[in-house]
Design an enzyme around this catalytic site. Structure first.
Site, PDB file in Angstrom:
ATOM      1  N   PRO A 231       0.779  -1.183   0.003  1.00  0.00           N
ATOM      2  CA  PRO A 231      -0.064   0.094   0.083  1.00  0.00           C
ATOM      3  C   PRO A 231       0.861   1.096  -0.030  1.00  0.00           C
ATOM      4  O   PRO A 231       1.714   1.641   0.978  1.00  0.00           O
ATOM      5  CB  PRO A 231      -1.071  -0.171   1.375  1.00  0.00           C
ATOM      6  N   ASP A 407       6.000   2.653   1.777  1.00  0.00           N
ATOM      7  CA  ASP A 407       5.003   1.769   1.988  1.00  0.00           C
ATOM      8  C   ASP A 407       4.413   1.972   3.406  1.00  0.00           C
ATOM      9  O   ASP A 407       4.960   2.040   4.384  1.00  0.00           O
ATOM     10  CB  ASP A 407       6.131   0.253   2.476  1.00  0.00           C
ATOM     11  N   HIS A 408       3.024   2.135   3.183  1.00  0.00           N
ATOM     12  CA  HIS A 408       2.303   2.753   4.319  1.00  0.00           C
ATOM     13  C   HIS A 408       2.143   1.729   5.297  1.00  0.00           C
ATOM     14  O   HIS A 408       1.602   2.020   6.563  1.00  0.00           O
ATOM     15  CB  HIS A 408       1.131   3.053   3.888  1.00  0.00           C
ATOM     16  N   ARG A 409       2.467   0.461   5.114  1.00  0.00           N
ATOM     17  CA  ARG A 409       2.741  -0.358   6.423  1.00  0.00           C
ATOM     18  C   ARG A 409       3.641  -0.050   7.275  1.00  0.00           C
ATOM     19  O   ARG A 409       3.542  -0.714   8.561  1.00  0.00           O
ATOM     20  CB  ARG A 409       2.817  -2.000   5.842  1.00  0.00           C
ATOM     21  N   ILE A 411       5.525   3.000   7.055  1.00  0.00           N
ATOM     22  CA  ILE A 411       5.753   4.458   7.480  1.00  0.00           C
ATOM     23  C   ILE A 411       4.369   5.327   7.742  1.00  0.00           C
ATOM     24  O   ILE A 411       3.690   5.165   6.551  1.00  0.00           O
ATOM     25  CB  ILE A 411       6.712   5.058   6.256  1.00  0.00           C
TER      26      ILE A 411
END
Ligand code: CAO
Length: 435
Positions: A231, A407-409, A411
Protein backbone atom coordinates in the site's frame (compact mmCIF):
# COMPACT_ATOMS: atom_id res chain seq x y z
CA UNK A 1 -25.18 -42.11 29.77
CA UNK A 2 -22.68 -42.83 26.99
CA UNK A 3 -23.85 -45.37 24.46
CA UNK A 4 -21.86 -47.18 21.83
CA UNK A 5 -23.69 -47.12 18.53
CA UNK A 6 -22.86 -49.27 15.54
CA UNK A 7 -23.05 -47.91 12.04
CA UNK A 8 -23.87 -50.70 9.62
CA UNK A 9 -24.55 -50.93 5.90
CA UNK A 10 -28.28 -50.53 5.37
CA UNK A 11 -30.54 -52.43 3.04
CA UNK A 12 -29.55 -51.18 -0.40
CA UNK A 13 -31.61 -53.61 -2.41
CA UNK A 14 -30.44 -56.85 -3.88
CA UNK A 15 -26.76 -56.08 -4.02
CA UNK A 16 -24.27 -58.66 -2.90
CA UNK A 17 -21.09 -56.59 -3.12
CA UNK A 18 -20.73 -52.94 -2.27
CA UNK A 19 -17.42 -51.15 -2.74
CA UNK A 20 -16.04 -48.87 -0.08
CA UNK A 21 -14.88 -45.84 -2.08
CA UNK A 22 -13.89 -43.41 0.61
CA UNK A 23 -13.76 -43.42 4.40
CA UNK A 24 -14.20 -39.95 5.84
CA UNK A 25 -13.68 -40.70 9.51
CA UNK A 26 -11.05 -42.15 11.77
CA UNK A 27 -10.99 -43.22 15.41
CA UNK A 28 -11.19 -40.21 17.71
CA UNK A 29 -13.03 -37.98 15.21
CA UNK A 30 -16.03 -36.07 16.50
CA UNK A 31 -18.98 -36.58 14.18
CA UNK A 32 -22.26 -34.77 13.98
CA UNK A 33 -25.61 -36.34 13.44
CA UNK A 34 -26.05 -37.18 9.73
CA UNK A 35 -22.48 -36.32 8.89
CA UNK A 36 -21.22 -38.55 6.09
CA UNK A 37 -18.83 -41.17 7.39
CA UNK A 38 -18.13 -43.13 4.21
CA UNK A 39 -18.96 -43.32 0.54
CA UNK A 40 -20.09 -46.66 -0.84
CA UNK A 41 -20.75 -47.65 -4.39
CA UNK A 42 -22.63 -50.39 -6.16
CA UNK A 43 -22.76 -50.99 -9.89
CA UNK A 44 -25.75 -48.70 -10.05
CA UNK A 45 -25.38 -46.08 -7.39
CA UNK A 46 -23.07 -44.33 -5.04
CA UNK A 47 -24.21 -43.40 -1.58
CA UNK A 48 -23.10 -41.53 1.45
CA UNK A 49 -23.50 -43.16 4.83
CA UNK A 50 -24.62 -40.62 7.39
CA UNK A 51 -23.86 -40.99 11.06
CA UNK A 52 -27.04 -41.35 13.04
CA UNK A 53 -25.50 -40.07 16.21
CA UNK A 54 -23.25 -37.28 17.24
CA UNK A 55 -20.30 -38.36 19.28
CA UNK A 56 -16.78 -39.71 19.04
CA UNK A 57 -15.78 -42.40 16.57
CA UNK A 58 -14.50 -45.34 18.61
CA UNK A 59 -13.38 -47.63 15.85
CA UNK A 60 -13.53 -47.82 12.07
CA UNK A 61 -13.90 -51.25 10.53
CA UNK A 62 -13.51 -50.50 6.84
CA UNK A 63 -10.97 -48.98 4.48
CA UNK A 64 -11.20 -47.81 0.85
CA UNK A 65 -11.23 -50.78 -1.52
CA UNK A 66 -13.01 -53.12 0.92
CA UNK A 67 -16.11 -54.98 -0.19
CA UNK A 68 -19.06 -54.84 2.18
CA UNK A 69 -22.66 -55.99 2.11
CA UNK A 70 -25.89 -55.25 3.90
CA UNK A 71 -25.34 -55.30 7.65
CA UNK A 72 -21.55 -54.99 7.54
CA UNK A 73 -20.16 -53.02 10.45
CA UNK A 74 -18.75 -49.66 9.33
CA UNK A 75 -17.84 -47.96 12.60
CA UNK A 76 -18.82 -47.50 16.22
CA UNK A 77 -19.71 -44.13 17.68
CA UNK A 78 -19.61 -43.31 21.35
CA UNK A 79 -22.63 -41.09 21.79
CA UNK A 80 -24.64 -39.70 24.61
CA UNK A 81 -28.13 -41.16 24.71
CA UNK A 82 -29.66 -37.87 23.71
CA UNK A 83 -27.31 -37.49 20.77
CA UNK A 84 -28.47 -40.64 19.05
CA UNK A 85 -30.91 -40.21 16.21
CA UNK A 86 -34.50 -40.06 17.35
CA UNK A 87 -35.55 -41.47 14.00
CA UNK A 88 -33.80 -44.76 14.59
CA UNK A 89 -35.83 -47.79 13.82
CA UNK A 90 -36.51 -50.33 16.49
CA UNK A 91 -33.42 -52.25 15.50
CA UNK A 92 -31.85 -52.33 18.91
CA UNK A 93 -28.67 -54.27 19.07
CA UNK A 94 -28.82 -57.15 21.41
CA UNK A 95 -25.13 -57.57 21.93
CA UNK A 96 -23.34 -55.16 24.21
CA UNK A 97 -19.85 -54.34 22.96
CA UNK A 98 -17.01 -54.13 25.39
CA UNK A 99 -15.18 -50.91 24.67
CA UNK A 100 -12.47 -49.01 26.49
CA UNK A 101 -13.90 -45.56 26.88
CA UNK A 102 -12.58 -42.27 28.20
CA UNK A 103 -15.62 -40.77 29.84
CA UNK A 104 -15.94 -37.14 30.86
CA UNK A 105 -13.85 -36.52 33.96
CA UNK A 106 -16.85 -36.34 36.29
CA UNK A 107 -17.93 -39.91 35.63
CA UNK A 108 -14.68 -41.36 34.41
CA UNK A 109 -14.56 -45.10 34.79
CA UNK A 110 -11.34 -46.59 36.10
CA UNK A 111 -11.63 -49.68 33.90
CA UNK A 112 -13.01 -50.40 30.46
CA UNK A 113 -16.76 -50.55 30.75
CA UNK A 114 -19.47 -52.51 29.09
CA UNK A 115 -21.83 -50.22 27.30
CA UNK A 116 -25.20 -50.83 25.89
CA UNK A 117 -25.10 -50.69 22.11
CA UNK A 118 -27.68 -49.54 19.65
CA UNK A 119 -27.41 -50.40 16.04
CA UNK A 120 -27.36 -47.19 14.04
CA UNK A 121 -29.88 -46.72 11.31
CA UNK A 122 -28.31 -46.07 7.96
CA UNK A 123 -30.78 -44.78 5.46
CA UNK A 124 -29.83 -43.79 1.96
CA UNK A 125 -31.10 -40.27 1.46
CA UNK A 126 -32.58 -39.11 -1.81
CA UNK A 127 -29.19 -37.60 -2.59
CA UNK A 128 -27.31 -40.81 -2.04
CA UNK A 129 -28.95 -42.46 -5.03
CA UNK A 130 -27.39 -39.90 -7.33
CA UNK A 131 -25.42 -42.25 -9.47
CA UNK A 132 -23.24 -40.72 -12.15
CA UNK A 133 -22.94 -42.37 -15.49
CA UNK A 134 -19.44 -42.00 -16.87
CA UNK A 135 -20.95 -42.08 -20.35
CA UNK A 136 -22.47 -38.65 -19.76
CA UNK A 137 -19.03 -37.26 -19.15
CA UNK A 138 -20.18 -35.74 -15.88
CA UNK A 139 -17.99 -35.73 -12.80
CA UNK A 140 -18.00 -38.97 -10.91
CA UNK A 141 -18.30 -37.85 -7.29
CA UNK A 142 -20.33 -38.77 -4.26
CA UNK A 143 -22.86 -36.33 -2.82
CA UNK A 144 -20.57 -35.72 0.15
CA UNK A 145 -17.77 -34.73 -2.18
CA UNK A 146 -20.16 -32.58 -4.22
CA UNK A 147 -21.24 -30.84 -1.02
CA UNK A 148 -17.59 -30.34 0.01
CA UNK A 149 -16.80 -28.95 -3.45
CA UNK A 150 -19.83 -26.64 -3.33
CA UNK A 151 -18.69 -25.29 0.03
CA UNK A 152 -15.37 -24.34 -1.59
CA UNK A 153 -17.13 -22.89 -4.61
CA UNK A 154 -15.77 -25.62 -6.90
CA UNK A 155 -17.76 -26.92 -9.84
CA UNK A 156 -16.90 -30.65 -9.73
CA UNK A 157 -17.54 -30.97 -13.45
CA UNK A 158 -14.34 -28.94 -13.91
CA UNK A 159 -12.34 -31.77 -12.28
CA UNK A 160 -11.88 -34.07 -15.22
CA UNK A 161 -10.69 -37.22 -13.44
CA UNK A 162 -10.36 -38.21 -9.84
CA UNK A 163 -7.76 -40.38 -8.18
CA UNK A 164 -10.34 -42.83 -6.84
CA UNK A 165 -11.47 -46.09 -8.36
CA UNK A 166 -12.72 -45.66 -11.95
CA UNK A 167 -11.65 -42.03 -11.87
CA UNK A 168 -13.93 -41.17 -8.96
CA UNK A 169 -13.34 -37.72 -7.49
CA UNK A 170 -12.19 -37.83 -3.89
CA UNK A 171 -11.83 -35.11 -1.28
CA UNK A 172 -8.10 -34.75 -2.03
CA UNK A 173 -8.88 -34.20 -5.71
CA UNK A 174 -11.11 -31.24 -4.79
CA UNK A 175 -8.41 -29.83 -2.50
CA UNK A 176 -5.73 -30.25 -5.18
CA UNK A 177 -7.99 -28.59 -7.75
CA UNK A 178 -8.42 -25.55 -5.48
CA UNK A 179 -4.65 -25.34 -4.87
CA UNK A 180 -3.97 -25.53 -8.63
CA UNK A 181 -6.50 -22.83 -9.48
CA UNK A 182 -5.08 -20.51 -6.81
CA UNK A 183 -1.46 -21.09 -7.86
CA UNK A 184 -2.14 -20.71 -11.57
CA UNK A 185 -4.31 -17.67 -10.93
CA UNK A 186 -1.49 -15.94 -9.07
CA UNK A 187 1.10 -16.75 -11.72
CA UNK A 188 -1.13 -15.88 -14.67
CA UNK A 189 -2.87 -12.77 -13.51
CA UNK A 190 -1.21 -11.62 -10.30
CA UNK A 191 -3.17 -12.47 -7.15
CA UNK A 192 -6.03 -13.82 -9.21
CA UNK A 193 -7.13 -10.44 -10.56
CA UNK A 194 -8.83 -10.67 -13.95
CA UNK A 195 -6.37 -10.41 -16.83
CA UNK A 196 -6.80 -7.79 -19.55
CA UNK A 197 -8.42 -9.11 -22.71
CA UNK A 198 -6.34 -9.42 -25.90
CA UNK A 199 -7.26 -6.73 -28.41
CA UNK A 200 -7.09 -6.98 -32.19
CA UNK A 201 -5.80 -3.58 -33.39
CA UNK A 202 -5.81 -4.43 -37.09
CA UNK A 203 -9.19 -2.78 -37.79
CA UNK A 204 -7.68 0.56 -36.72
CA UNK A 205 -4.49 0.60 -38.79
CA UNK A 206 -1.04 -0.90 -39.34
CA UNK A 207 0.92 -2.28 -36.37
CA UNK A 208 4.30 -3.89 -35.75
CA UNK A 209 5.34 -6.29 -32.98
CA UNK A 210 8.41 -5.33 -30.95
CA UNK A 211 9.64 -7.80 -28.32
CA UNK A 212 10.21 -6.37 -24.85
CA UNK A 213 13.81 -6.56 -23.63
CA UNK A 214 14.56 -9.05 -20.86
CA UNK A 215 15.18 -6.15 -18.45
CA UNK A 216 11.79 -4.64 -19.28
CA UNK A 217 10.00 -7.96 -18.78
CA UNK A 218 11.71 -8.66 -15.46
CA UNK A 219 11.26 -5.08 -14.26
CA UNK A 220 7.60 -5.27 -15.29
CA UNK A 221 7.03 -8.43 -13.25
CA UNK A 222 8.78 -6.95 -10.24
CA UNK A 223 6.89 -3.65 -10.44
CA UNK A 224 3.56 -5.48 -10.75
CA UNK A 225 4.41 -7.58 -7.69
CA UNK A 226 5.28 -4.49 -5.69
CA UNK A 227 2.23 -2.59 -6.94
CA UNK A 228 -0.04 -5.43 -5.83
CA UNK A 229 1.63 -6.05 -2.48
CA UNK A 230 2.51 -2.64 -1.06
CA UNK A 231 0.00 0.00 0.00
CA UNK A 232 1.96 3.02 -1.26
CA UNK A 233 1.53 6.72 -0.63
CA UNK A 234 3.42 9.48 -2.46
CA UNK A 235 4.13 12.77 -0.71
CA UNK A 236 5.22 15.81 -2.75
CA UNK A 237 7.46 18.62 -1.56
CA UNK A 238 9.40 21.56 -2.98
CA UNK A 239 12.85 22.56 -1.76
CA UNK A 240 14.71 25.81 -2.21
CA UNK A 241 18.12 24.74 -3.59
CA UNK A 242 19.30 28.19 -4.67
CA UNK A 243 22.25 28.16 -2.26
CA UNK A 244 23.07 24.53 -2.97
CA UNK A 245 23.13 25.26 -6.69
CA UNK A 246 25.45 28.26 -6.16
CA UNK A 247 27.84 26.03 -4.20
CA UNK A 248 27.65 23.28 -6.86
CA UNK A 249 28.44 25.78 -9.62
CA UNK A 250 31.37 27.11 -7.61
CA UNK A 251 32.74 23.59 -7.13
CA UNK A 252 32.35 22.75 -10.80
CA UNK A 253 34.03 26.02 -11.80
CA UNK A 254 37.13 24.86 -9.89
CA UNK A 255 37.30 21.64 -11.86
CA UNK A 256 39.84 21.31 -14.63
CA UNK A 257 38.84 20.20 -18.12
CA UNK A 258 37.92 16.51 -18.26
CA UNK A 259 37.30 16.29 -14.48
CA UNK A 260 33.99 14.83 -13.46
CA UNK A 261 31.34 17.50 -12.82
CA UNK A 262 29.07 17.32 -9.81
CA UNK A 263 25.30 17.20 -10.38
CA UNK A 264 22.75 18.12 -7.75
CA UNK A 265 21.98 14.42 -7.36
CA UNK A 266 25.16 13.93 -5.31
CA UNK A 267 23.95 16.41 -2.68
CA UNK A 268 20.53 14.77 -2.70
CA UNK A 269 22.14 11.37 -2.04
CA UNK A 270 24.14 12.77 0.91
CA UNK A 271 21.13 14.61 2.34
CA UNK A 272 18.96 11.52 1.96
CA UNK A 273 21.40 9.41 3.99
CA UNK A 274 21.58 12.10 6.68
CA UNK A 275 17.76 12.02 6.93
CA UNK A 276 17.76 8.20 7.02
CA UNK A 277 20.19 8.31 9.94
CA UNK A 278 17.66 10.40 11.81
CA UNK A 279 14.67 8.22 10.76
CA UNK A 280 15.82 4.58 11.02
CA UNK A 281 12.47 3.19 9.84
CA UNK A 282 13.32 4.51 6.36
CA UNK A 283 16.45 2.34 6.38
CA UNK A 284 14.53 -0.86 7.01
CA UNK A 285 12.66 -3.77 5.48
CA UNK A 286 9.54 -5.50 6.69
CA UNK A 287 10.13 -9.12 7.78
CA UNK A 288 8.51 -11.76 5.56
CA UNK A 289 5.79 -12.47 8.13
CA UNK A 290 5.03 -8.73 8.32
CA UNK A 291 5.50 -8.79 12.10
CA UNK A 292 8.74 -6.85 12.50
CA UNK A 293 11.11 -4.34 10.98
CA UNK A 294 14.65 -5.26 9.99
CA UNK A 295 16.64 -2.10 10.71
CA UNK A 296 19.82 -1.71 8.66
CA UNK A 297 23.03 -0.23 10.02
CA UNK A 298 24.57 0.38 6.59
CA UNK A 299 23.57 3.01 4.03
CA UNK A 300 23.43 1.79 0.43
CA UNK A 301 21.47 3.89 -2.06
CA UNK A 302 20.04 2.56 -5.33
CA UNK A 303 19.97 4.98 -8.26
CA UNK A 304 17.51 4.32 -11.10
CA UNK A 305 19.41 4.54 -14.38
CA UNK A 306 17.76 4.88 -17.75
CA UNK A 307 19.36 2.53 -20.31
CA UNK A 308 18.43 1.64 -23.92
CA UNK A 309 17.23 -1.74 -22.63
CA UNK A 310 15.17 -0.36 -19.77
CA UNK A 311 15.44 0.73 -16.19
CA UNK A 312 18.14 -0.69 -13.88
CA UNK A 313 19.02 0.27 -10.33
CA UNK A 314 22.74 0.00 -9.44
CA UNK A 315 23.53 0.45 -5.78
CA UNK A 316 26.04 2.93 -4.34
CA UNK A 317 27.53 1.36 -1.22
CA UNK A 318 28.29 2.87 2.19
CA UNK A 319 27.29 6.34 1.04
CA UNK A 320 27.74 7.70 4.57
CA UNK A 321 31.49 7.09 4.29
CA UNK A 322 31.98 8.68 0.86
CA UNK A 323 32.39 12.28 -0.21
CA UNK A 324 30.60 14.02 -3.08
CA UNK A 325 33.42 13.43 -5.58
CA UNK A 326 33.68 9.72 -4.73
CA UNK A 327 29.94 9.35 -5.16
CA UNK A 328 29.99 11.18 -8.51
CA UNK A 329 32.74 8.85 -9.76
CA UNK A 330 30.97 5.70 -8.53
CA UNK A 331 27.67 6.74 -10.12
CA UNK A 332 29.37 7.62 -13.42
CA UNK A 333 31.09 4.22 -13.51
CA UNK A 334 27.97 2.28 -12.57
CA UNK A 335 25.64 4.15 -14.91
CA UNK A 336 28.13 3.63 -17.79
CA UNK A 337 28.25 -0.06 -16.94
CA UNK A 338 24.43 -0.10 -16.81
CA UNK A 339 24.07 1.50 -20.23
CA UNK A 340 26.53 -1.01 -21.69
CA UNK A 341 24.49 -3.84 -20.12
CA UNK A 342 27.49 -4.90 -18.01
CA UNK A 343 26.09 -4.62 -14.50
CA UNK A 344 26.38 -7.81 -12.46
CA UNK A 345 23.50 -8.93 -10.21
CA UNK A 346 25.59 -7.98 -7.16
CA UNK A 347 25.83 -4.36 -8.43
CA UNK A 348 22.06 -4.07 -8.04
CA UNK A 349 21.62 -5.77 -4.67
CA UNK A 350 21.69 -4.61 -1.07
CA UNK A 351 20.01 -1.22 -1.51
CA UNK A 352 18.42 0.51 1.50
CA UNK A 353 16.47 3.22 -0.29
CA UNK A 354 16.41 4.30 -3.95
CA UNK A 355 16.34 7.56 -5.87
CA UNK A 356 14.66 7.97 -9.24
CA UNK A 357 15.81 11.24 -10.76
CA UNK A 358 14.13 12.55 -13.89
CA UNK A 359 15.51 16.04 -13.24
CA UNK A 360 17.82 15.93 -16.24
CA UNK A 361 14.76 15.44 -18.44
CA UNK A 362 11.98 17.51 -16.89
CA UNK A 363 8.79 17.01 -14.91
CA UNK A 364 7.07 18.73 -12.00
CA UNK A 365 6.19 15.60 -9.99
CA UNK A 366 5.56 11.86 -10.35
CA UNK A 367 4.83 8.83 -8.23
CA UNK A 368 7.80 6.42 -8.22
CA UNK A 369 7.20 2.82 -7.14
CA UNK A 370 9.05 1.54 -4.05
CA UNK A 371 11.92 -0.81 -4.88
CA UNK A 372 10.85 -3.52 -2.40
CA UNK A 373 12.06 -4.88 -0.01
CA UNK A 374 13.05 -1.26 0.56
CA UNK A 375 10.29 0.78 2.18
CA UNK A 376 10.67 4.13 0.43
CA UNK A 377 11.90 5.78 -2.74
CA UNK A 378 12.70 9.40 -3.51
CA UNK A 379 11.60 10.86 -6.85
CA UNK A 380 13.29 13.99 -8.25
CA UNK A 381 12.07 16.17 -11.13
CA UNK A 382 13.39 19.33 -12.71
CA UNK A 383 14.32 22.34 -10.57
CA UNK A 384 13.08 25.69 -11.83
CA UNK A 385 13.22 29.34 -10.85
CA UNK A 386 10.09 30.51 -9.08
CA UNK A 387 8.98 33.65 -7.30
CA UNK A 388 8.99 32.81 -3.58
CA UNK A 389 7.41 35.07 -0.94
CA UNK A 390 9.79 35.68 1.98
CA UNK A 391 7.27 37.65 4.08
CA UNK A 392 8.19 40.99 2.54
CA UNK A 393 8.75 40.39 -1.13
CA UNK A 394 8.87 37.80 -3.89
CA UNK A 395 12.38 36.56 -4.59
CA UNK A 396 13.55 34.42 -7.51
CA UNK A 397 14.52 31.05 -6.00
CA UNK A 398 15.50 27.72 -7.58
CA UNK A 399 12.89 25.24 -6.40
CA UNK A 400 13.44 21.48 -6.62
CA UNK A 401 10.35 19.20 -6.64
CA UNK A 402 10.73 15.98 -4.63
CA UNK A 403 8.36 13.00 -4.36
CA UNK A 404 8.58 10.48 -1.56
CA UNK A 405 6.72 7.19 -2.07
CA UNK A 406 6.61 4.97 1.01
CA UNK A 407 5.18 1.63 2.11
CA UNK A 408 2.31 2.71 4.35
CA UNK A 409 2.52 -0.52 6.36
CA UNK A 410 5.86 0.71 7.70
CA UNK A 411 5.72 4.49 7.47
CA UNK A 412 2.89 6.70 8.69
CA UNK A 413 1.89 9.86 6.86
CA UNK A 414 3.28 12.07 9.64
CA UNK A 415 6.62 10.21 9.61
CA UNK A 416 6.78 10.70 5.85
CA UNK A 417 6.12 14.43 6.19
CA UNK A 418 8.73 14.80 8.98
CA UNK A 419 11.29 12.89 6.95
CA UNK A 420 10.74 15.21 4.01
CA UNK A 421 10.90 18.30 6.23
CA UNK A 422 14.30 17.09 7.46
CA UNK A 423 15.52 16.36 3.94
CA UNK A 424 14.35 19.81 2.93
CA UNK A 425 16.37 21.40 5.74
CA UNK A 426 19.55 19.61 4.61
CA UNK A 427 19.11 20.55 0.96
CA UNK A 428 18.13 24.16 1.53
CA UNK A 429 21.17 24.64 3.78
CA UNK A 430 23.75 21.96 3.02
CA UNK A 431 26.04 23.24 5.82
CA UNK A 432 23.75 21.23 8.07
CA UNK A 433 25.22 18.04 6.59
CA UNK A 434 28.34 18.86 8.64
CA UNK A 435 26.47 18.88 11.93
N1 CAO B 1 16.82 19.85 -12.05
C1 CAO B 1 17.46 20.53 -13.00
N2 CAO B 1 18.49 20.03 -13.69
C2 CAO B 1 18.88 18.77 -13.41
C3 CAO B 1 18.27 18.01 -12.42
C4 CAO B 1 17.18 18.59 -11.73
N3 CAO B 1 16.53 17.96 -10.77
N4 CAO B 1 18.86 16.83 -12.36
C5 CAO B 1 19.82 16.81 -13.27
N5 CAO B 1 19.85 18.00 -13.90
C6 CAO B 1 20.77 18.42 -14.93
C7 CAO B 1 22.18 18.10 -14.56
O1 CAO B 1 22.74 19.11 -13.75
C8 CAO B 1 22.82 17.99 -15.90
O2 CAO B 1 23.02 19.30 -16.39
P1 CAO B 1 24.38 19.73 -17.10
O3 CAO B 1 24.50 18.81 -18.25
O4 CAO B 1 24.17 21.14 -17.43
O5 CAO B 1 25.42 19.51 -16.07
C9 CAO B 1 21.73 17.37 -16.75
O6 CAO B 1 20.52 17.63 -16.05
C10 CAO B 1 21.86 15.87 -16.94
O7 CAO B 1 22.05 15.26 -15.70
P2 CAO B 1 22.19 13.68 -15.64
O8 CAO B 1 20.87 13.07 -15.70
O9 CAO B 1 23.16 13.23 -16.66
O10 CAO B 1 22.91 13.43 -14.25
P3 CAO B 1 22.26 13.14 -12.85
O11 CAO B 1 23.42 12.97 -11.94
O12 CAO B 1 21.29 14.15 -12.47
O13 CAO B 1 21.52 11.74 -13.04
C11 CAO B 1 21.20 9.45 -13.63
C12 CAO B 1 22.23 10.55 -13.26
C13 CAO B 1 21.98 8.19 -13.84
C14 CAO B 1 20.23 9.29 -12.51
C15 CAO B 1 20.46 9.87 -14.87
O14 CAO B 1 21.35 10.01 -15.96
C16 CAO B 1 19.35 8.95 -15.30
O15 CAO B 1 19.53 7.88 -15.87
N6 CAO B 1 18.10 9.38 -15.00
C17 CAO B 1 16.91 8.64 -15.38
C18 CAO B 1 16.40 7.84 -14.23
C19 CAO B 1 15.08 7.20 -14.58
O16 CAO B 1 14.86 6.74 -15.68
N7 CAO B 1 14.17 7.20 -13.64
C20 CAO B 1 12.85 6.76 -13.90
C21 CAO B 1 12.59 5.61 -13.07
S1 CAO B 1 10.89 5.23 -13.01
O17 CAO B 1 10.59 4.68 -14.47
Amino acid sequence: MAILIEIRVPDVGNVAEIDVVEVLIQAGDIVALEQTVATLETDKASMDLPSSASGTIQQVYIKPGDKVSEGSLIATVLASDAAASSTEPAQQAATPVAAPVDLPVADKAPEPVNLPVKSAPVVASAETVASIDPATGKAHASPAIRLFARELGVDVSKIKTGSGRKGRILKDDVKNFVKKVITEGIVATGSGIPSLPAVDFSPYGETEIQKLSKIKRLTGQNLTRVWLNLPMVTYHEEVDITDMEAFRNALNAEKTKGELKITGLMFIIKALVAAMQQFPEFNASLSADGESLILKKYFNIGIAVDTPNGLVVPVLRNVNNKNINELALELAQKSDKARLGKLLPGDMQGGCMSISSLGGIGGTSFTPIVNAPEVAILGVTRAKMQPVWNGKEFLPRLMLPLDLTYDHRVIDGAQGARFMATLKQYLSDIRRLLL
